[in-house]
Motif scaffolding. Structure first.
Motif, mmCIF file in Angstrom:
data_model
loop_
_atom_site.group_PDB
_atom_site.id
_atom_site.type_symbol
_atom_site.label_atom_id
_atom_site.label_comp_id
_atom_site.label_asym_id
_atom_site.label_seq_id
_atom_site.Cartn_x
_atom_site.Cartn_y
_atom_site.Cartn_z
ATOM 1 N N UNK A 361 0.822 -1.207 0.000
ATOM 2 C CA UNK A 361 0.000 0.000 0.000
ATOM 3 C C UNK A 361 0.855 1.255 0.000
ATOM 4 N N UNK A 362 0.402 2.301 -0.679
ATOM 5 C CA UNK A 362 1.198 3.515 -0.837
ATOM 6 C C UNK A 362 1.482 4.209 0.498
ATOM 7 N N UNK A 363 0.652 3.969 1.500
ATOM 8 C CA UNK A 363 0.871 4.616 2.792
ATOM 9 C C UNK A 363 2.167 4.155 3.455
ATOM 10 N N UNK A 364 2.711 3.034 2.988
ATOM 11 C CA UNK A 364 3.971 2.558 3.546
ATOM 12 C C UNK A 364 5.095 3.557 3.308
ATOM 13 N N UNK A 365 4.951 4.398 2.294
ATOM 14 C CA UNK A 365 5.956 5.429 2.050
ATOM 15 C C UNK A 365 6.057 6.390 3.228
ATOM 16 N N UNK A 366 4.961 6.597 3.914
ATOM 17 C CA UNK A 366 4.961 7.442 5.112
ATOM 18 C C UNK A 366 5.366 6.646 6.354
#
Length: 398
Positions: A361-366
């Motif tokens: 999931x893209x939130x892993x970047x945060x």
């Protein structure tokens, strides 16, 4: 952040920044080497995407981005295809028109196919002249036997020679399905405006998803393979089991590998380079893959030292005593490298799309820095014992 899933399954991720009018994006297509009937066909496709479409020449494609100081590229990795671009906000519409043509109407001209096949075969042969690349070619065959990872994205010479235009068209049609695509855009433009611009382009993709399969292989017994080649140096390259990306041990293992082989403060460098004087370079790394995860450790040395260097490399990886300071430093390096790698919009877009296409999931970047920082000293010691007891090594020697 703005995220939306289109009716055909395409996932859009848009992040607004505030600067001097730059926008960058990466289109990820889950595929890579998976399911290739002819090894190297996907890489040949991405090489050809920027060489021309039915509407635009290679010059037209390049100039659509370079006229604004940007760039366009396409690449194939083990698990996905990526098309990356950067431009000025005022050039985005023109760039998207070109990308649409690249996706839906690639030319695949016979002249281009013939030339690029020759170039790729030359690249495969050239890689074998380098000790590390030759070792990795053999190690892939050994540690990924029976899987799609057995051959690098460049492919096999005999398969590349036999690829036809129809092969390319059919493979690209198989890959280009909405459920396999992630589009990540980062730039100085309102998310709603970007979504309006790019939605029509990606809604043209059919519903469905490319099936990469779920075959995992793991190292069951330790193995050693020796390969002879002319030269004055011996290359040692070893593979070890590692946790999958969705495993709870993933972040602990990232920290472990950083402590073992990331930079001049790592265990491998201090033991093999500084204390033993085996080589100028030695390191370990843990590439994120969808299947059959591995950690790799490398050292290059002189032929007369190869046996002791191999034994010490395995010993350091499997049983070096890590201190709390080692783990603290390893976490700092991981987070620092991660943050420094986010300096451009293109890399920011890449990370957002990468985590999404790989299933985290893209939130892993945060969340990634926080995940790394939360790893405990004890967790690092536990994964060292849990995963590294078996190895597969290739020795390339004169």
């Amino acid at each position: 952040m703005h995220s939306v899933v289109l009716d055909n399954g395409v996932r859009l991720i848009i992040k607004q920044t505030h600067g001097k009018g730059i926008v960058a994006g990466v289109i990820f297509i889950k595929s890579g080497v998976h399911g290739e009937s002819k090894k190297g066909i996907t890489n040949l496709i991405t090489t050809l995407l920027t060489k021309g479409t039915k509407k635009y020449s290679s010059y037209d494609i390049a100039s659509a981005f370079e006229d604004y100081g940007g760039s366009i590229s396409a690449n194939t990795t083990d698990d996905y295809v990526e098309i990356a671009f950067a431009t000025k906000v005022e050039g985005l519409q023109r760039g998207l028109e070109v990308i649409r043509s690249m996706l839906y109407e690639p030319a695949f001209n016979e002249e281009d196919i013939s030339r690029e096949k020759t170039n790729i075969i030359s690249a495969i042969r050239s890689k074998r002249e380098r000790g590390y690349e030759l070792a990795m070619e053999h190690l892939r065959t050994l540690t990924f036997k029976g899987t799609d990872y057995e051959v690098s994205p460049l492919g096999k010479e005999e398969d590349i020679k036999s690829i036809t235009k129809d092969d390319l068209i059919n493979r690209w049609k198989d890959l280009l399905k909405g459920g396999s695509v992630v589009v990540s855009i980062v730039g100085d433009i309102q998310p709603e405006k970007v979504e309006t611009m790019i939605k029509p382009l990606f809604l043209e993709m059919p519903i469905g998803a490319f099936d990469i399969g779920k075959k995992d292989v793991y190292i069951q017994t330790s193995q050693l393979q020796k390969v002879k080649r002319p030269g004055a140096q011996t290359t040692l390259l070893c593979a070890f089991n590692a946790p999958k990306i969705e495993d709870k041990d993933y972040y602990s293992f990232k920290v472990l590998v950083s402590a073992l082989g990331n930079g001049m403060t790592s265990k491998l460098f201090k033991e093999l380079r500084e204390k033993k004087g085996y080589a100028y370079a030695t390191y370990a790394y843990y590439p994120t893959r969808l299947l059959s995860p591995r950690m790799f450790a490398y050292v290059g040395t002189s032929p007369e030292k190869s046996q002791s260097a191999l034994e010490d490399l395995i010993k350091v990886v499997q049983s070096s005593e890590l201190t709390q300071e080692d783990v603290k430093l390893a976490k700092s390096k991981l987070v620092g490298d991660f943050l420094l790698d986010h300096q451009t919009r293109l890399k920011q877009a890449w990370y957002l799309g990468f985590y999404e296409i790989m299933g985290l999931g893209w939130k892993m970047d945060e969340l990634y820095p926080e995940k790394v920082e939360s790893v405990s000293y004890q967790e690092v010691l536990e994964v060292q014992k849990k995963y590294l007891d078996k190895h597969q090594c290739v020795v390339v020697e004169p």
